[in-house]
Design an enzyme around this catalytic site. Structure first.
Site, PDB file in Angstrom:
ATOM      1  N   TYR A   1       0.810  -1.220   0.000  1.00 16.15           N
ATOM      2  CA  TYR A   1       0.000   0.000   0.000  1.00 16.15           C
ATOM      3  C   TYR A   1       0.843   1.271   0.000  1.00 16.15           C
ATOM      4  O   TYR A   1       0.315   2.361   0.097  1.00 16.15           O
ATOM      5  CB  TYR A   1      -0.911   0.026   1.237  1.00 16.15           C
ATOM      6  CG  TYR A   1      -2.128  -0.837   1.089  1.00 16.15           C
ATOM      7  CD1 TYR A   1      -2.010  -2.198   0.853  1.00 16.15           C
ATOM      8  CD2 TYR A   1      -3.402  -0.298   1.194  1.00 16.15           C
ATOM      9  CE1 TYR A   1      -3.119  -2.999   0.724  1.00 16.15           C
ATOM     10  CE2 TYR A   1      -4.515  -1.098   1.061  1.00 16.15           C
ATOM     11  CZ  TYR A   1      -4.375  -2.442   0.833  1.00 16.15           C
ATOM     12  OH  TYR A   1      -5.479  -3.228   0.700  1.00 16.15           O
TER      13      TYR A   1
ATOM     14  N   LYS B   1       3.503 -14.134   5.604  1.00 18.04           N
ATOM     15  CA  LYS B   1       3.716 -15.203   4.630  1.00 18.04           C
ATOM     16  C   LYS B   1       5.236 -15.299   4.444  1.00 18.04           C
ATOM     17  O   LYS B   1       5.771 -15.146   3.343  1.00 18.04           O
ATOM     18  CB  LYS B   1       2.977 -14.837   3.330  1.00 18.04           C
ATOM     19  CG  LYS B   1       2.913 -15.924   2.306  1.00 18.04           C
ATOM     20  CD  LYS B   1       1.902 -16.994   2.623  1.00 18.04           C
ATOM     21  CE  LYS B   1       1.985 -18.108   1.602  1.00 18.04           C
ATOM     22  NZ  LYS B   1       1.196 -19.278   1.940  1.00 18.04           N
TER      23      LYS B   1
ATOM     24  N   ASP C   1      -2.600 -17.494   5.051  1.00 16.68           N
ATOM     25  CA  ASP C   1      -3.594 -18.393   4.441  1.00 16.68           C
ATOM     26  C   ASP C   1      -4.188 -19.311   5.514  1.00 16.68           C
ATOM     27  O   ASP C   1      -5.412 -19.483   5.611  1.00 16.68           O
ATOM     28  CB  ASP C   1      -2.998 -19.191   3.273  1.00 16.68           C
ATOM     29  CG  ASP C   1      -1.581 -19.685   3.534  1.00 16.68           C
ATOM     30  OD1 ASP C   1      -1.003 -19.344   4.588  1.00 16.68           O
ATOM     31  OD2 ASP C   1      -1.046 -20.425   2.692  1.00 16.68           O
TER      32      ASP C   1
ATOM     33  N   ASP D   1      -5.696  -5.486   5.988  1.00 14.59           N
ATOM     34  CA  ASP D   1      -6.891  -5.007   5.290  1.00 14.59           C
ATOM     35  C   ASP D   1      -7.857  -6.172   5.063  1.00 14.59           C
ATOM     36  O   ASP D   1      -9.050  -6.094   5.363  1.00 14.59           O
ATOM     37  CB  ASP D   1      -6.455  -4.408   3.945  1.00 14.59           C
ATOM     38  CG  ASP D   1      -7.564  -3.629   3.278  1.00 14.59           C
ATOM     39  OD1 ASP D   1      -8.580  -3.360   3.934  1.00 14.59           O
ATOM     40  OD2 ASP D   1      -7.415  -3.289   2.094  1.00 14.59           O
TER      41      ASP D   1
END
Ligand code: NAD
Length: 357
Positions: free
Chosen positions: A123, A190, A223, A247
């Protein structure tokens, strides 16, 4: 007497901010509101959706309650909401997600806090548009350094994650956990794939966690986290995440507890805080006195706690919870059937909450 900036925003913003303002005032906490305009409706008057006086007012008062603001399409201005966060360095986005009995949800025991880093990651706004000469130049440069081939027709977004900003968001998360009596912090990432951005975030999180031995710390891949939150949200407490995952996970968590109508939030910096609902300006409902004021009222309750007005915050939360539980004076989205003619409007739901105070 507190001086607080009030930004009604546009779309349904003025209606929900008015409802929240009345509920906050009804607690008896004395506030002088500095009402400043921002958003799509004032573009013509000021030539910008974010006039300088808005920033000046927030900088002066240090605390603001803000309605949603539409992101203009087809102008140079990306988003007033993002610009505010950037210009005021509101680096922590805090989104508590808690089930109030009476809310329509498939779950019965969720009480989570999502803390999202607000300033970097994908972002950061560092993007290279497909086809531009500088994009080709950039692709050549990266191929030379990395020895990895990139398709020439790619568009590129950059994901910077720094030690400094990871450290301050994780420390913020632990301090928040300490202040609000949360027992466990879960860092979400991740890191197995993005070793040097998410990996760095995780490494920093582990180091900061050592300073807080009284609070349990763990980490999860994003995930896996999505699946776990859907299956057993009750085993999580507070999550800290880089910008993009934050987000996504905060909307997932809003879904667990009844949707956008009941999801509050805050954007907090070193000494400035802006409280706002997760939802946007819902333009199709503008001026209809229809949408749920709860998300902004709960944001106002967070604001009262931030100010140290804990007793007023507890009373307003209790009053809001009572109205939701009774299920009588609630907006359409809280009824079983969305066309239920007994649903009340934004104003009337606020009136019912005030009557409980
Ligand atoms: P939105 O949140 O405005 O609305 C999506 C849908 O959610 C609505 O149509 C409505 O069905 C429901 N909804 C939202 N708020 C509700 C409430 N209080 N009560 C009941 N139902 C509610 O999302 P969008 O349509 O994607 O965005 C509209 C505009 O708002 C866009 O310009 C977007 O950029 C902007 N936006 C602003 C903020 C902000 O100011 N922080 C946040 C998100 C979106």
């Amino acid at each position: 007497m507190y001086e607080i900036t009030l930004i009604p925003g546009d779309g349904v913003g003025p209606e929900v901010t008015e409802a929240a303002k009345r509920c906050i005032e009804a607690t008896g906490v004395k506030i002088k509101w500095d009402i400043v305009e921002a958003g799509a409706d004032i573009m013509e008057k000021y030539g910008t959706p974010l006039p300088a006086q808005v920033l000046e007012s927030v900088k002066k008062n240090k605390v603001a309650l803000k309605g949603p603001i539409t992101t203009p399409v087809g102008t140079g201005f990306r988003s007033v909401n993002v610009a505010l966060r950037k210009k005021l360095d509101l680096y922590a986005c805090v989104r508590p997600c808690k089930i109030y009995p009476g809310v329509r949800t498939k779950y019965d025991n969720v009480d989570l806090v999502v803390i999202r880093e607000n300033t970097e990651d994908l972002y950061a706004g560092i993007e290279f548009k497909q086809g531009l000469s500088e994009t080709k130049e950039f692709i050549d440069f990266v191929e030379k350094l990395s020895h990895i081939k990139i398709n020439k027709d790619s568009g590129i977004s950059i994901k910077p994650i720094s030690i400094k900003n990871s450290e301050r968001i994780v420390r913020f998360a632990f301090e928040y956990a300490k202040k609000y009596n949360r027992k466990k912090v879960t860092a979400v990432h991740k890191a197995n794939i993005m070793k040097f951005s998410d990996g760095l975030f995780l490494e920093v999180a582990r180091k900061v966690a050592e300073e807080y031995p009284e609070i349990e710390f763990e980490d999860r891949m994003v995930d896996n986290m999505c699946m776990q939150l859907v299956q057993k949200p009750e085993i999580y407490d507070l999550m800290v995440l880089p910008n993009l995952y934050g987000d996504i996970i905060s909307d997932l968590c809003a879904g667990l507890v009844g949707g956008l109508g009941v999801a509050p939030g805050a954007n907090i910096g070193e000494d400035i805080a802006v409280f706002e609902a997760v939802h946007g300006s819902a333009p199709k409902y503008t001026g209809l006195n229809k949408v749920n004021p709860t998300a902004l009222i709960l944001s106002g309750i967070m604001m009262l706690r931030y100010l140290g007005e804990v007793e007023a915050a507890d009373r307003l939360e209790q009053a809001t919870a009572t109205v939701i539980k009774e299920g009588k004076y609630v907006t359409y989205d809280m009824k079983k059937n969305r066309d239920d003619p007994t649903a009340v409007g934004t104003k009337e739901m606020a009136n019912a909450i005030i009557a409980q105070l």
